[in-house]
Motif scaffolding. Sequence first.
Motif, PDB file in Angstrom:
ATOM      1  N   UNK A 140       0.843  -1.197   0.000  1.00  0.00           N
ATOM      2  CA  UNK A 140       0.000   0.000   0.000  1.00  0.00           C
ATOM      3  C   UNK A 140       0.878   1.246   0.000  1.00  0.00           C
ATOM      4  N   UNK A 141       2.001   1.201   0.711  1.00  0.00           N
ATOM      5  CA  UNK A 141       2.920   2.339   0.721  1.00  0.00           C
ATOM      6  C   UNK A 141       3.485   2.593  -0.673  1.00  0.00           C
ATOM      7  N   UNK A 142       3.723   1.531  -1.444  1.00  0.00           N
ATOM      8  CA  UNK A 142       4.188   1.698  -2.817  1.00  0.00           C
ATOM      9  C   UNK A 142       3.185   2.521  -3.627  1.00  0.00           C
ATOM     10  N   UNK A 143       1.902   2.205  -3.468  1.00  0.00           N
ATOM     11  CA  UNK A 143       0.860   2.938  -4.189  1.00  0.00           C
ATOM     12  C   UNK A 143       0.829   4.403  -3.756  1.00  0.00           C
ATOM     13  N   UNK A 144       0.927   4.625  -2.455  1.00  0.00           N
ATOM     14  CA  UNK A 144       0.892   5.991  -1.930  1.00  0.00           C
ATOM     15  C   UNK A 144       2.085   6.804  -2.423  1.00  0.00           C
ATOM     16  N   UNK A 145       3.271   6.189  -2.399  1.00  0.00           N
ATOM     17  CA  UNK A 145       4.466   6.898  -2.839  1.00  0.00           C
ATOM     18  C   UNK A 145       4.439   7.176  -4.334  1.00  0.00           C
ATOM     19  N   UNK A 146       3.940   6.203  -5.107  1.00  0.00           N
ATOM     20  CA  UNK A 146       3.853   6.418  -6.551  1.00  0.00           C
ATOM     21  C   UNK A 146       2.943   7.592  -6.871  1.00  0.00           C
ATOM     22  N   UNK A 147       1.765   7.608  -6.287  1.00  0.00           N
ATOM     23  CA  UNK A 147       0.804   8.677  -6.575  1.00  0.00           C
ATOM     24  C   UNK A 147       1.326  10.022  -6.088  1.00  0.00           C
ATOM     25  N   UNK A 148       1.929  10.054  -4.898  1.00  0.00           N
ATOM     26  CA  UNK A 148       2.469  11.298  -4.383  1.00  0.00           C
ATOM     27  C   UNK A 148       3.574  11.852  -5.256  1.00  0.00           C
ATOM     28  N   UNK A 149       4.443  10.968  -5.726  1.00  0.00           N
ATOM     29  CA  UNK A 149       5.535  11.383  -6.620  1.00  0.00           C
ATOM     30  C   UNK A 149       4.990  11.929  -7.938  1.00  0.00           C
ATOM     31  N   UNK A 150       4.042  11.232  -8.542  1.00  0.00           N
ATOM     32  CA  UNK A 150       3.511  11.666  -9.828  1.00  0.00           C
ATOM     33  C   UNK A 150       2.739  12.983  -9.709  1.00  0.00           C
ATOM     34  N   UNK A 151       2.138  13.232  -8.554  1.00  0.00           N
ATOM     35  CA  UNK A 151       1.460  14.507  -8.345  1.00  0.00           C
ATOM     36  C   UNK A 151       2.432  15.677  -8.413  1.00  0.00           C
ATOM     37  N   UNK A 152       3.672  15.439  -7.992  1.00  0.00           N
ATOM     38  CA  UNK A 152       4.678  16.512  -8.036  1.00  0.00           C
ATOM     39  C   UNK A 152       5.350  16.622  -9.396  1.00  0.00           C
ATOM     40  N   UNK A 153       5.306  15.569 -10.197  1.00  0.00           N
ATOM     41  CA  UNK A 153       6.036  15.537 -11.461  1.00  0.00           C
ATOM     42  C   UNK A 153       5.175  15.860 -12.680  1.00  0.00           C
TER      43      UNK A 153
END
Length: 333
Positions: A198-211
């Motif tokens: 679940x942390x992988x999903x959260x980190x992926x989405x958070x990263x893409x929101x900034x990029x």
Amino acid sequence: MTKLKIFTLNVWSGFRYNGLIKLEEYETPQERETRYKGLCCEIKNLDPDVIFLNEVNPMFKYAKRISKELGYDWIGHMGVAGVRAFGLGFPVNLREGDVILAKKNLNLQFCSSHHLGGKGYCGNYFSFHFDNLTQGVLGKITVEDKDVYLCCTHWIAAPKVSKENFEKLDELCKKWKFDKSEISAAKERLLKVNEVKLKEAERLCGWLETEVNPETPIVIGGDFNAEADWNELTYLTEKGYRHLVPADEGICTWDPRFNTNLQKYYVDETKMKQKSLYHQLDAEDEMPARNIDHFFIKGIEHNEEEICRVAATEKFEETSISDHHGLMCVISV
């Protein structure tokens, strides 16, 4: 509107991931080369505009070779490499990464990569980790003078936290004569690994929101090691990504019924006692047919001609080209 054909496949490193100096391998070099030739033939037949590849090893050599052979541009990032400085390190045969290829007219560019899970560091030239690491690799192409972002990702594999799996632990404990204390240890590990997923999903989405600008089209694809209704994937849909669901054609991206590599190497592992009860459950969990490779899109409207289907299911010289089957989608941007 321009149609894009996008293909994703975990090409399978062929490793057992056991060994400090050198990882144990399932196949001979000749067998791996046969699979590579089959992959190239399949890609030429499918003729995708964009390709996502997981478990590319050795990453730089493999990516340069396949991009030259197929006539594509490529970007990528090392994902797992153990302890390494430039070309030297251990395990000596581990230099695995994730790669995106695109036809030359699409002007593929590397944007960034991002660590998603696991303890340690892995870069293209230096790495230091003993844990399994996961990542996302982000690039972009140009379609009719507009940017389209591409994210290739590969997540950790683990059985789902479920009542059925908890009950199966009791059954496997009795069948393989594990100490009963291993039941609680296996449950604890199962919960912990699913927290990581679940942390992988959260980190992926958070990263893409900034990029990525929220209105700019983006396609995420790769090996998620999860089914559509698992928490880590529903997290992506809750964040506004649309899941492209493959047509039900009787075959899945992970399918021991039809994949020769799963039949040859993985089935036997369920017939022997593993080093722990958790690993026993994990071996059993490899047997059901599942769709664990996926596409998620955002900023791309639904089109009637949009399709998603399992691909690269044909054998090459009597051998499946990976332990996965591929996934192909056609979208309009």
